[in-house]
Write an enzyme that holds these catalytic residues in place. Sequence first.
Site, PDB file in Angstrom:
ATOM      1  N   CYS A   2       0.841  -1.189   0.000  1.00  0.00           N
ATOM      2  CA  CYS A   2       0.000   0.000   0.000  1.00  0.00           C
ATOM      3  C   CYS A   2       0.882   1.247   0.000  1.00  0.00           C
ATOM      4  O   CYS A   2       1.891   1.304   0.681  1.00  0.00           O
ATOM      5  CB  CYS A   2      -0.945   0.095   1.185  1.00  0.00           C
ATOM      6  N   ARG A  27       4.176  -0.607  -4.697  1.00  0.00           N
ATOM      7  CA  ARG A  27       3.892  -1.054  -3.336  1.00  0.00           C
ATOM      8  C   ARG A  27       2.564  -1.811  -3.232  1.00  0.00           C
ATOM      9  O   ARG A  27       2.296  -2.477  -2.238  1.00  0.00           O
ATOM     10  CB  ARG A  27       3.838   0.134  -2.384  1.00  0.00           C
ATOM     11  N   TRP A  73      -2.815  -2.785  -1.689  1.00  0.00           N
ATOM     12  CA  TRP A  73      -2.522  -4.229  -1.772  1.00  0.00           C
ATOM     13  C   TRP A  73      -3.438  -4.847  -0.723  1.00  0.00           C
ATOM     14  O   TRP A  73      -3.237  -4.671   0.486  1.00  0.00           O
ATOM     15  CB  TRP A  73      -1.051  -4.488  -1.448  1.00  0.00           C
ATOM     16  N   ASN A  99      -2.270   2.315   5.550  1.00  0.00           N
ATOM     17  CA  ASN A  99      -1.367   1.215   5.211  1.00  0.00           C
ATOM     18  C   ASN A  99      -1.109   0.463   6.508  1.00  0.00           C
ATOM     19  O   ASN A  99      -0.748   1.081   7.508  1.00  0.00           O
ATOM     20  CB  ASN A  99      -0.064   1.825   4.645  1.00  0.00           C
ATOM     21  N   GLY A 100      -1.327  -0.849   6.510  1.00  0.00           N
ATOM     22  CA  GLY A 100      -1.123  -1.618   7.742  1.00  0.00           C
ATOM     23  C   GLY A 100      -2.324  -2.508   8.016  1.00  0.00           C
ATOM     24  O   GLY A 100      -3.178  -2.689   7.137  1.00  0.00           O
ATOM     25  N   GLU A 486      17.083 -18.379  -5.878  1.00  0.00           N
ATOM     26  CA  GLU A 486      16.748 -17.036  -6.351  1.00  0.00           C
ATOM     27  C   GLU A 486      16.248 -17.089  -7.799  1.00  0.00           C
ATOM     28  O   GLU A 486      15.294 -16.396  -8.160  1.00  0.00           O
ATOM     29  CB  GLU A 486      17.977 -16.126  -6.199  1.00  0.00           C
ATOM     30  N   LYS A 490      12.560 -15.834  -8.951  1.00  0.00           N
ATOM     31  CA  LYS A 490      12.349 -14.811  -9.990  1.00  0.00           C
ATOM     32  C   LYS A 490      11.306 -15.293 -11.001  1.00  0.00           C
ATOM     33  O   LYS A 490      10.408 -14.562 -11.378  1.00  0.00           O
ATOM     34  CB  LYS A 490      13.640 -14.488 -10.751  1.00  0.00           C
ATOM     35  N   GLU A 493       7.778 -15.461  -9.438  1.00  0.00           N
ATOM     36  CA  GLU A 493       7.222 -14.144  -9.136  1.00  0.00           C
ATOM     37  C   GLU A 493       6.630 -13.471 -10.360  1.00  0.00           C
ATOM     38  O   GLU A 493       5.545 -12.908 -10.297  1.00  0.00           O
ATOM     39  CB  GLU A 493       8.326 -13.215  -8.605  1.00  0.00           C
ATOM     40  N   HIS A 509      16.464 -37.015  -3.881  1.00  0.00           N
ATOM     41  CA  HIS A 509      15.548 -37.316  -2.780  1.00  0.00           C
ATOM     42  C   HIS A 509      14.138 -36.816  -3.065  1.00  0.00           C
ATOM     43  O   HIS A 509      13.421 -36.416  -2.153  1.00  0.00           O
ATOM     44  CB  HIS A 509      16.096 -36.710  -1.485  1.00  0.00           C
ATOM     45  N   LYS A 608       6.020  -4.833  -3.332  1.00  0.00           N
ATOM     46  CA  LYS A 608       7.456  -4.633  -3.196  1.00  0.00           C
ATOM     47  C   LYS A 608       7.874  -4.588  -1.734  1.00  0.00           C
ATOM     48  O   LYS A 608       8.905  -5.104  -1.350  1.00  0.00           O
ATOM     49  CB  LYS A 608       7.811  -3.309  -3.881  1.00  0.00           C
TER      50      LYS A 608
HETATM   51  C1  G6P Z   1       8.740  -8.854  -1.051  1.00  0.00           C
HETATM   52  C2  G6P Z   1       9.350  -8.462  -2.373  1.00  0.00           C
HETATM   53  C3  G6P Z   1      10.659  -9.233  -2.583  1.00  0.00           C
HETATM   54  C4  G6P Z   1      11.599  -8.999  -1.414  1.00  0.00           C
HETATM   55  C5  G6P Z   1      10.935  -9.326  -0.077  1.00  0.00           C
HETATM   56  C6  G6P Z   1      11.774  -8.861   1.098  1.00  0.00           C
HETATM   57  O1  G6P Z   1       8.315 -10.168  -1.101  1.00  0.00           O
HETATM   58  O2  G6P Z   1       8.447  -8.722  -3.433  1.00  0.00           O
HETATM   59  O3  G6P Z   1      11.268  -8.800  -3.775  1.00  0.00           O
HETATM   60  O4  G6P Z   1      12.735  -9.785  -1.578  1.00  0.00           O
HETATM   61  O5  G6P Z   1       9.678  -8.663   0.021  1.00  0.00           O
HETATM   62  O6  G6P Z   1      11.851  -7.449   1.055  1.00  0.00           O
HETATM   63  P1  G6P Z   1      12.999  -6.599   1.672  1.00  0.00           P
HETATM   64  O7  G6P Z   1      12.642  -5.190   1.305  1.00  0.00           O
HETATM   65  O8  G6P Z   1      12.954  -6.826   3.155  1.00  0.00           O
HETATM   66  O9  G6P Z   1      14.279  -7.032   1.089  1.00  0.00           O
END
Ligand code: G6P
Length: 613
Positions: A2, A27, A73, A99-100, A486, A490, A493, A509, A608
């Site tokens: 948000c 956000r 969000w 937001n929250g 990672e 990616k 996501e 396994h 984000k």
């Molecule tokens: C969200 C974002 C990710 C990020 C994670 C942790 O899930 O979409 O891209 O890695 O939060 O965020 P931070 O700001 O704590 O690295």
Amino acid sequence: MCGIVGYVGDRDATEVLIKGLKRLEYRGYDSAGIALIDGKLIVQKGKGKVINLEKGSKKNNLSGKLGIGHTRWATHGEPNDVNSHPHLSETGKIAVVHNGIIENYNTLKKQLIERGRTFQSQTDTEIIAQLIEEIYTKSKGVTFEQAIRLALKQIVGTYGLAILNIETPDKIYIARKGSPLLLGVGENEMFIASDASPIVEYTNKVVYLDDGEMAIVTRSNYEVKTIDDSPLTKEVHELAISLDAIEKAGYPHFMLKEIFEQPRSIADCMRGRIDVENSSILLGGIEDVIDDLVNAKRIVIAACGTSWHSALVGEYLFEQLAKTPVEVEYASEFRYRDPLIGKGDVLLVISQSGETADTLAALREAQEKGALVLGICNVVGSTISRETDAGVFTHAGPEIGVASTKAFTAQVVVLIMMALELGQRKGLISSDEMKRYIAELSRIPAKVEHILEHSDDTIKKMASLFTYAPNFLYLGRSYSFPVALEGALKLKEISYIHAEGYPAAEMKHGPIALIDEMMPVVVIAATDHTNDKMVSNIEEVKARKGRLIAIINDENTEVKDLADFCVSIPNTIDCFSPLLTVIPLQLLSYYIAVNRGCNVDQPRNLAKSVTVE
Ligand code: G6P
């Protein structure tokens, strides 16, 4: 998670708010809305992107010099028009963006309903507007500001809030507990935002609100106080980010721009910190605590998402180079299991945004238990960076694409520098070795540049062959294992393809059962000391007709012969390899997502900055 904006001044508030919301859209992006005061309180809001809101506002010719806005969000209530912010009180005189999460909203809502209030939405936010109004109208002699304070006392949970009241048409009220808010101070105009991105084009002077604080903002003044009404004098900070850094600069997506920025962001992260001539490292942010770090019994690293993956790389680095035992924790698990941490331990939190709720809670938990808490953050002024005892900024520049790319590589660079400095201070790295490490580190930006220049086309072609694969498996050993995780993250996501990362040996396994001619398997085989073992795993994949994509280094001809597709990266020292091997994986997920027509910068359901748990 948000985004909140606010404006009061002589400009067209609609324009400032919409522009600001577009910058904050990363956000949260399931709905958006604004409230303006222009003689009356006007609200325009709805499901979907800010662009829809913009069209609606233009159609309705909205104007005003003061207003608040929100991009959502969803937490409580599905993303629809009614649940979009701003939310109004029953009389329509008070508007709130939030937001929250309000944890006791059900109880408060029931009580308000029993006392005769009717609700429009399913959100927790609406109770804030209703509660404030109830207190304001029913309690004699209570000012609007007092009503806000009294309402906040009843609320359990987290909030970043901006509130308007038609009866005080020149004021915006803001309050913070757990969700970031800052104030941009201009000449006869003020800005409010969840982060600096909507503000930078107007002013570089900002005031960060801390938890438990509120402010009353007019065009020429702001008054900050605690929620308990004690006045505060806040420091005015200067923003260091530029407008260019938050625009796409000709790239079709922020994510692609951020991938291609990595030669520079990695160099920026090292700038002034590594001294190639003297083969030394200086991390000013942790200088004061370096002895504690050297003497630490162990380091616990807590983080979420991509930052958790860089934490895993950190574990390998600290244990190899500094011989300090490391445990890596999901921040969300760490905070709730009464962790065994205390004096003599170091908690290192890693966060791009510096606002992730679980990471922040882990930090506070460890601080309470007496551990030294260090941070690696990208966003200067963020809550985590302000609450840690010491830390290192990654200086990667603003990361707007929801899927993290340049923040990951910058975090790994910081971890490398920390581990090297620690190893050297502990007498574990000789000056010759240090020379070799530092010289190679300084060559990394050029090597990343080389990968971007030489592999982009190959990866594009590969992506078109695998665009519609339903599953992917990523395998790696040692330093390439976190990279496998990672790479899989990616892809998940941004392309919504199911993907899993595994330590290559674990494949036997379970995941091996999934491999057939339909299954693309990405192997990261660019660390010298595990290559032989990787070759055996690759043979196992081939024997089951898996389609093999290999990330190899220049010398790895054996894997080259076995793989269906190869991306070759320059050689480097094994422990630096994640900085190179992750680049082709970022590009692969990007091009697959683009081919599938996905919204790369704003993938569905993600945000984000996850400021709620
Ligand atoms: C969200 C974002 C990710 C990020 C994670 C942790 O899930 O979409 O891209 O890695 O939060 O965020 P931070 O700001 O704590 O690295």
